[in-house]
Design a protein around this motif. Structure first.
Motif: not given
Length: 453
Positions: A284-310
């Motif tokens: 039971d929960a009052d809130q839903a987990l939502r992910l919100r867009a931050v900033g403009a779309p990136l033309d080049v992803l940063p080096a830390e974006a390498t895996r589907a795991e964090g």
């Protein structure tokens, strides 16, 4: 053969000169030998997957490590990427046709004489590259006079959504009772939008995650809370999305030592099987987990974006706990076989947790009383120490603990069958094998006697 006569004085002077010269050479040989050591250089680049033509570029780190080498560098051959992908390098690299040479990066860190630096390489699909196209990049780390070993990374073009996790955090100073905003951040590295995603998180024992109505919760075999959330929305290529204010996580009384909170993201349409061995239930929960867009779309992803795991790493939580040794007292006559049951109890509230390192916890040592012979021991116990130790050193048995975690309020005990040879011997004892992850809050009860009378 012609005989040559040398005066004795000249002979002695010659021998003396030879010895002095040899000594001088010997003195000089030390530094010369050290200078002859070329050192070593090594490198590593993971295989790369890039999206189709509408995907952002991907920055991948080529790690360069060197000890004692002169002019450490890496040469890259791009011939194998023709028609598949392009690779762009920082300004300190030199490009000649399909060959690139990068020196040790100026930002390299020297730790105990070993240099480690990262060359960021930006990959994009080549014009006209088809889905599934694959090529190779050869790279050779080397220094002056070092042996050069060529390695290879595979670059593949894959059309479709490709969600990557952006979280790699370390938290220090967390205490029991704190509520932490654990970050959740993802980006789509593909060339097509991802419609809905699955977020899977694992909170080790002691950590209590917040409740969301679009998540399901369960407990695995090491008492970690597994959370699987279905997050609705459209995640465009290159767009970063975050959980506002983070995933609230309370550091509960069972938290002890360092913890790693893991997270993984997948497009819902292609998500794999749910975590095995875990019964997931909604809360039971009052809130839903939502992910919100931050900033403009990136033309080049940063080096830390390498895996589907964090991950979010909590360092050294100083939780309270008390491990109590459980000894035994039995009676019998000479020649009798008696059973002693010994072990440890965790009074809590902290739970020793070795799942981060993959080790077991709650192991203990058992020294039988003098004057007895061990006739039978549990299968997870064995003699500990050197077989050639003198007979005056009492035999010590090592016994495994209950597993990767030692839950609060539980006791782990095992039985030994002992034959009584004499009743005049000194008592034995039982104690923890190690004080993990630290000496507990009441070390006075860490050792308990084992007696036969």
């Amino acid at each position: 053969m012609r005989s040559v006569r040398v005066a004795r004085g000249r002979l002695l002077r010659g021998v003396t000169a030879l010895l002095v010269g040899t000594a001088a050479v010997g003195v000089a040989a030390g530094p010369a030998a050290a200078e002859d050591d070329p050192g070593w250089v090594s490198g590593w680049l993971d295989d790369v997957t890039v999206g189709g033509p509408d995907a952002p570029g991907r920055t991948m780190p080529l790690t360069l490590t060197s000890t004692g080498a002169s002019q450490p560098r890496v040469t890259i051959d791009l011939t194998g990427l023709a028609g598949v992908a392009t690779a762009a390098f920082p300004d300190f690299c030199v490009t000649q046709g399909t060959s690139v040479t990068c020196p040790m990066p100026p930002t390299a860190v020297d730790e105990f004489g070993t240099l480690t630096g990262t060359v960021p390489v930006v990959f994009r699909p080549a014009p006209g590259a088809l889905d599934g196209a694959s090529g190779t990049l050869d790279y050779t780390p080397l220094g002056e006079q070092t042996e050069a070993y060529t390695q290879q990374a595979t670059v593949t073009v894959r059309s479709g959504p490709n969600l990557l996790d952006l979280v790699d955090e370390t938290v220090t100073g967390a205490q029991v009772g704190d509520t932490l905003p654990v970050p959740v951040a993802v980006v789509n590295a593909g060339d097509q939008p991802a419609v809905d995603l699955r977020l899977t998180m694992r909170f080790p024992v002691g950590l209590v995650p917040a409740s969301y109505r679009n998540c399901r919760y369960g407990t695995n075999q090491v008492l970690a809370t597994v959370v699987v959330c279905t997050v609705r929305g459209t995640f465009a290529p290159g767009q970063r999305h975050e959980l506002r204010d983070g995933f609230a996580t309370t550091v509960g009384p069972a938290t002890l030592g360092s913890k790693r909170i893991t997270q993984a993201v997948q497009p819902l349409a292609s998500a794999g099987p749910l975590p095995s061995g875990v019964k997931l239930r909604s809360r039971d929960a009052d809130q839903a987990l939502r992910l919100r867009a931050v900033g403009a779309p990136l033309d080049v992803l940063p080096a830390e974006a390498t895996r589907a795991e964090g991950q979010t790493y909590l360092r050294g939580v100083h939780g309270a706990f008390d491990i109590v040794a459980k000894g035994a007292a039995v009676t019998g006559a000479v020649g009798d076989t008696v059973r002693v049951t010994v072990g440890l109890r965790n009074k809590g509230p902290g739970v020793p947790d070795g799942s981060l390192s993959g080790e077991g916890v709650g192991a203990f040592l058992f020294v039988p009383p003098a004057g007895v012979t061990v006739l039978a021991a549990p299968s997870d116990c064995w003699l500990n120490g050197d077989e050639e130790e003198p007979e005056t050193v009492p035999a010590t048995w090592y016994c495994n603990g209950p597993g990767s975690v030692f839950p609060a309020g539980t006791t782990h005990k095992v039985g030994f069958d002992l034959r009584i040879d004499t009743l005049s011997g000194a008592p034995g004892k039982v104690e923890p094998f190690q004080r993990y992850p630290r000496v507990d809050d009441n070390p006075n009860n860490d050792v308990a006697p084992v007696t036969v009378s």
